[in-house]
Each structure stands twice: as C-alpha cells, then as structure tokens.
Design an enzyme around this catalytic site. Structure first.
Site, PDB file in Angstrom:
ATOM      1  N   LEU A  11       2.237  -4.373   1.213  1.00 53.57           N
ATOM      2  CA  LEU A  11       1.835  -4.007   2.569  1.00 53.57           C
ATOM      3  C   LEU A  11       0.455  -4.569   2.891  1.00 53.57           C
ATOM      4  CD1 LEU A  11       2.815  -0.196   2.689  1.00 53.57           C
ATOM      5  CD2 LEU A  11       3.965  -2.072   3.857  1.00 53.57           C
ATOM      6  N   SER A  12       0.314  -4.943   4.157  1.00 48.98           N
ATOM      7  CA  SER A  12      -1.019  -5.295   4.652  1.00 48.98           C
ATOM      8  C   SER A  12      -1.466  -4.171   5.565  1.00 48.98           C
ATOM      9  CB  SER A  12      -0.973  -6.604   5.426  1.00 48.98           C
ATOM     10  OG  SER A  12      -0.674  -7.654   4.551  1.00 48.98           O
ATOM     11  N   LYS A  13      -2.536  -3.515   5.153  1.00 45.17           N
ATOM     12  CA  LYS A  13      -3.042  -2.381   5.928  1.00 45.17           C
ATOM     13  C   LYS A  13      -4.184  -2.857   6.822  1.00 45.17           C
ATOM     14  CE  LYS A  13      -2.519  -1.258   1.977  1.00 45.17           C
ATOM     15  NZ  LYS A  13      -1.705  -1.925   0.920  1.00 45.17           N
ATOM     16  N   TYR A  92     -15.030  -7.849 -16.320  1.00 46.41           N
ATOM     17  CA  TYR A  92     -14.113  -8.928 -16.724  1.00 46.41           C
ATOM     18  C   TYR A  92     -14.877 -10.100 -17.328  1.00 46.41           C
ATOM     19  CZ  TYR A  92      -9.315  -7.788 -15.264  1.00 46.41           C
ATOM     20  OH  TYR A  92      -8.048  -7.282 -15.185  1.00 46.41           O
ATOM     21  N   ASP A 101      -9.120  -5.944  -4.680  1.00 41.30           N
ATOM     22  CA  ASP A 101      -8.908  -4.548  -4.261  1.00 41.30           C
ATOM     23  C   ASP A 101      -9.484  -3.589  -5.303  1.00 41.30           C
ATOM     24  OD1 ASP A 101      -6.917  -5.327  -6.080  1.00 41.30           O
ATOM     25  OD2 ASP A 101      -5.299  -4.238  -5.061  1.00 41.30           O
ATOM     26  N   SER A 123       1.489  -1.134  -5.281  1.00 39.64           N
ATOM     27  CA  SER A 123       2.552  -1.905  -5.954  1.00 39.64           C
ATOM     28  C   SER A 123       2.350  -1.818  -7.456  1.00 39.64           C
ATOM     29  CB  SER A 123       2.480  -3.375  -5.559  1.00 39.64           C
ATOM     30  OG  SER A 123       2.566  -3.515  -4.186  1.00 39.64           O
TER      31      SER A 123
HETATM   32  N1  LIG Z   1       6.148   2.417   4.436  1.00 34.42           N
HETATM   33  C1  LIG Z   1       6.031   2.080   3.156  1.00 34.42           C
HETATM   34  N2  LIG Z   1       6.490   0.884   2.737  1.00 34.42           N
HETATM   35  C2  LIG Z   1       6.380   0.520   1.441  1.00 34.42           C
HETATM   36  N3  LIG Z   1       5.813   1.275   0.510  1.00 34.42           N
HETATM   37  C3  LIG Z   1       5.353   2.479   0.871  1.00 34.42           C
HETATM   38  C4  LIG Z   1       5.420   2.927   2.194  1.00 34.42           C
HETATM   39  N4  LIG Z   1       4.833   4.154   2.258  1.00 34.42           N
HETATM   40  C5  LIG Z   1       4.432   4.437   1.020  1.00 34.42           C
HETATM   41  N5  LIG Z   1       4.764   3.456   0.167  1.00 34.42           N
HETATM   42  C6  LIG Z   1       4.487   3.492  -1.252  1.00 34.42           C
HETATM   43  O1  LIG Z   1       3.265   2.813  -1.407  1.00 34.42           O
HETATM   44  C7  LIG Z   1       3.320   1.903  -2.493  1.00 34.42           C
HETATM   45  C8  LIG Z   1       2.674   0.638  -2.012  1.00 34.42           C
HETATM   46  O2  LIG Z   1       1.285   0.859  -2.108  1.00 34.42           O
HETATM   47  P1  LIG Z   1       0.214   0.416  -1.065  1.00 34.42           P
HETATM   48  O3  LIG Z   1       0.498   1.036   0.241  1.00 34.42           O
HETATM   49  O4  LIG Z   1      -1.088   0.708  -1.690  1.00 34.42           O
HETATM   50  O5  LIG Z   1       0.452  -1.122  -0.793  1.00 34.42           O
HETATM   51  P2  LIG Z   1       0.557  -2.374  -1.708  1.00 34.42           P
HETATM   52  O6  LIG Z   1       0.648  -3.513  -0.773  1.00 34.42           O
HETATM   53  O7  LIG Z   1       1.668  -2.197  -2.656  1.00 34.42           O
HETATM   54  O8  LIG Z   1      -0.790  -2.415  -2.466  1.00 34.42           O
HETATM   55  P3  LIG Z   1      -1.130  -3.438  -3.605  1.00 34.42           P
HETATM   56  O9  LIG Z   1      -0.174  -4.553  -3.544  1.00 34.42           O
HETATM   57  O10 LIG Z   1      -2.519  -3.812  -3.273  1.00 34.42           O
HETATM   58  O11 LIG Z   1      -1.030  -2.664  -4.879  1.00 34.42           O
HETATM   59  C9  LIG Z   1       4.771   1.733  -2.900  1.00 34.42           C
HETATM   60  O12 LIG Z   1       4.903   1.916  -4.292  1.00 34.42           O
HETATM   61  C10 LIG Z   1       5.530   2.809  -2.130  1.00 34.42           C
HETATM   62  O13 LIG Z   1       6.073   3.781  -2.999  1.00 34.42           O
HETATM   63  C1  LIG Z   2      -3.208  -5.623  -9.944  1.00 35.13           C
HETATM   64  C2  LIG Z   2      -3.114  -5.872  -8.458  1.00 35.13           C
HETATM   65  C3  LIG Z   2      -1.776  -6.494  -8.115  1.00 35.13           C
HETATM   66  C4  LIG Z   2      -3.211  -4.506  -7.754  1.00 35.13           C
HETATM   67  O1  LIG Z   2      -3.137  -4.643  -6.384  1.00 35.13           O
HETATM   68  C5  LIG Z   2      -4.288  -6.756  -7.957  1.00 35.13           C
HETATM   69  O2  LIG Z   2      -5.488  -6.126  -8.190  1.00 35.13           O
HETATM   70  C6  LIG Z   2      -4.284  -8.124  -8.601  1.00 35.13           C
HETATM   71  O3  LIG Z   2      -3.518  -8.992  -8.241  1.00 35.13           O
HETATM   72  N1  LIG Z   2      -5.193  -8.331  -9.588  1.00 35.13           N
HETATM   73  C7  LIG Z   2      -5.385  -9.562 -10.312  1.00 35.13           C
HETATM   74  C8  LIG Z   2      -5.256  -9.342 -11.761  1.00 35.13           C
HETATM   75  C9  LIG Z   2      -6.343  -8.455 -12.337  1.00 35.13           C
HETATM   76  O4  LIG Z   2      -6.929  -7.614 -11.635  1.00 35.13           O
HETATM   77  O5  LIG Z   2      -6.629  -8.602 -13.537  1.00 35.13           O
HETATM   78  K   LIG Z   3      -3.745  -1.656  -3.008  1.00 36.47           K
END
Ligand SMILES: Nc1ncnc2c1ncn2[C@@H]1O[C@H](COP(=O)(O)OP(=O)(O)OP(=O)(O)O)[C@@H](O)[C@H]1O
Ligand SMILES: CC(C)(CO)[C@@H](O)C(=O)NCCC(=O)O
Ligand SMILES: [K+]
Length: 279
Positions: A11-13, A92, A101, A123
C-alpha cells in the site's frame, strides 16, 4: 499543504497536512504501482507546496513518482537511510540498505522516547532497536500476517484475520483450516515480537519503550503484553523530523505521537524470559 507519502510494498499511504496549522486534513491509501493518477489516487496537487516521501518500493516506482511530482510541486523531499541522522547512528554495515521506512520509524521513536523498540506490522513485520544515546542496533524482519498466510497456499488467503478479534480468541487452537492458519500466524507474529523484545532488552541490559505501527498494528497490539503504544503515523513522524516544515515540526512536535509507554523493569523482563525457558 504538505503531502506526506509512505510508499510500502503493498500500500501507498498518503496524508495532507496543513502547513499553517499543522492539522491533518485528509488521508488515504492506494495500491502501490508504478503510475499515479493525481485526482483519482492522490489529492489535488495544486494545493500542495511540499511533498515528503518514504519509499521501499522498487526504484522505478519512486523515480516515476518523483518525476511526476517535480513538475507540479515546488519542493520534493525524499528520505534516505543514512549513517547518522538526528542523533541516531544506523546499525547496518551498509546503512543505505536499511529500509527507509524502518529508518523513519527508528528516528521518530528516538525523537519521541529516546531509546526504543520500533515495530512495523506491514507486508513484513520489522523490529528495530535504538539504545538510549542513539545507537541503532539493527533489527529483525519476518513475513507479515498476510504474507505468512499466502505462503501456506491452503486456500485460506482470502480470509483475513478480523481486525476486531480479541487476542484470547486468536490464540486458541483452530478447529477449521482457516482458523488454524489465522491463529497460527497470529501466534507466530506476537510470540516473535515478545521474544525478540525480551532477548534484546536482556542482552543490552535496558528496558525500552515499544512503539507499534503499520496496517496490522492494532490486532497485533492486543497480543503483545509488553507495555507499548500504537502510533499509526510513526513513519510520517520520521519524515517530519527529517524535513521539518511547520512551526510545530520545527519545535520537534510529531503529529499523532502517543504518550511514551512506561516499560516494565528489566528484572521483570528477565524473569519472564527465564520463566519461558523453563517451560
Ligand atoms: N485495505 C487493506 N489492504 C491491504 N492490506 C491491509 C488493508 N488494511 C489492513 N491491511 C493489512 O496491512 C498490512 C499491510 O501493511 P501496511 O498497511 O503497513 O502496508 P505495506 O504497504 O504492506 O507496508 P510495507 O510494505 O511498508 O511493509 C497487510 O498485512 C494487511 O493485513
Ligand atoms: C523490510 C521492508 C520490506 C519493510 O517494509 C523494507 O523495510 C525493506 O524493503 N527493507 C530493505 C531491507 C532491509 O531493511 O534490510
Ligand atoms: K510499512
């Protein structure tokens, strides 16, 4: 207006913040993809004078986003993981490889609480540690709830954990596949977080406040017994700290920052760890 962007793998917030009053005017999320359609996906760029971006998506996504925004917005700030920022020294070996992030979360956590344990349940679930004094130790990366479920391929990928579920119910043995999977991955996530926290506090001989963010933070929060606070805008807090634009930000205030949770004593953390080893 300031447009803050947190581009994740899934997701892009985004959120719009008033430059004068520091109030959050609106927010939203869209699937991460290479091409944005301003208007439909993100708000009207005509009112935006500055954009701040944290992106962990593929380089092409960031490049595309930045080149689009540079034509429309006077100031575009892109966060990068560095060796040292705002008193925090990146743990690191190659600081630039730490997900930005995670770096934003660590900086926000340190700014708010001093030493901290910053957990992002997206994710991936990431757990990062910053000691009082600013040493970032590095951290842990495990698959997020949705990724764990998808990797099982048991036909349960579309049945998400109900975010309103109580932790007690989620920790019981499942009586159907979908329940066994949901409860299993939930148990995996919360026990990993609890254990990682205790191990590192024990190793470093310090009890740290824990901060939780990300799409799954609320449901994970209910299973984490370490005192902690949920801070949905933690990554944005890092952007505010790195690129302060409003009066409040220049004074060190980050939007939506929670009260710093009081950690339990190191003795209690160690006793809990020792007890769990006996079982
Ligand atoms: N509308 C939605 N769509 C997708 N995932 C959602 C939603 N609402 C909650 N989630 C939950 O949020 C998690 C995704 O996390 P987040 O919203 O932090 O985005 P992200 O893009 O996955 O973040 P990142 O890639 O930076 O870890 C998923 O594991 C899912 O269970
Ligand atoms: C681990 C994720 C996917 C979490 O969003 C991100 O922080 C990322 O792509 N990190 C690069 C690898 C690292 O942090 O070591
Ligand atoms: K995130």
């Amino acid at each position: 207006m300031i447009l803050d962007l947190d581009i994740g793998n899934t997701l892009s917030k985004w959120r719009l913040k008033d430059t004068q009053s520091s109030e959050i005017r609106s927010r939203g999320a869209v699937w991460t993809r290479e091409e944005w359609r301003p208007g439909a996906d993100i708000p009207d760029l005509d009112v935006v004078e500055s954009v701040r971006i944290s992106s962990v998506a593929r380089a092409a996504v960031l490049d595309e986003t930045v080149s689009l925004l540079r034509h429309r917005v006077p100031h575009v700030y892109v966060a990068r993981s560095t060796r040292e920022t705002l008193g925090v020294v990146n743990g690191y070996d190659e600081p630039g490889r730490l997900g930005v992030d995670r770096w934003m979360g660590a900086l926000a956590g340190y700014q708010l609480a001093g030493g901290c344990c910053a957990v992002d349940c997206g994710s991936a679930i990431t757990v990062d540690f910053v000691l009082p004094g600013g040493n970032h130790l590095g951290g842990y990366i495990i698959p997020g709830l949705r990724l764990m479920k998808e990797s099982l391929k048991l036909g349960t990928r579309n049945v998400a954990i109900d975010p309103e579920s109580e932790a007690e119910a989620l920790l019981e043995p499942g009586r159907r596949t979908v329940e066994a999977v949901n409860h299993g991955i939930y148990m995996a996530a919360v026990s990993a977080i609890n254990r990682i926290y205790s191990e590192v506090c024990d190793q470093q001989a310090v009890a740290l406040p824990m901060l939780l963010t990300g799409g799954d933070a609320r449901v994970v929060s209910r299973g984490v017994h370490v005192p902690h606070a949920v801070w949905p805008d933690m990554v944005y807090g890092g952007l505010e700290a790195c690129f302060p634009l409003t009066l409040a930000e220049r004074a060190g205030k980050m939007s939506g920052a929670p009260r710093v949770p009081e950690p339990v004593s190191l003795e209690k953390i160690r006793a809990g760890l020792a007890f769990s080893m006996l079982l």
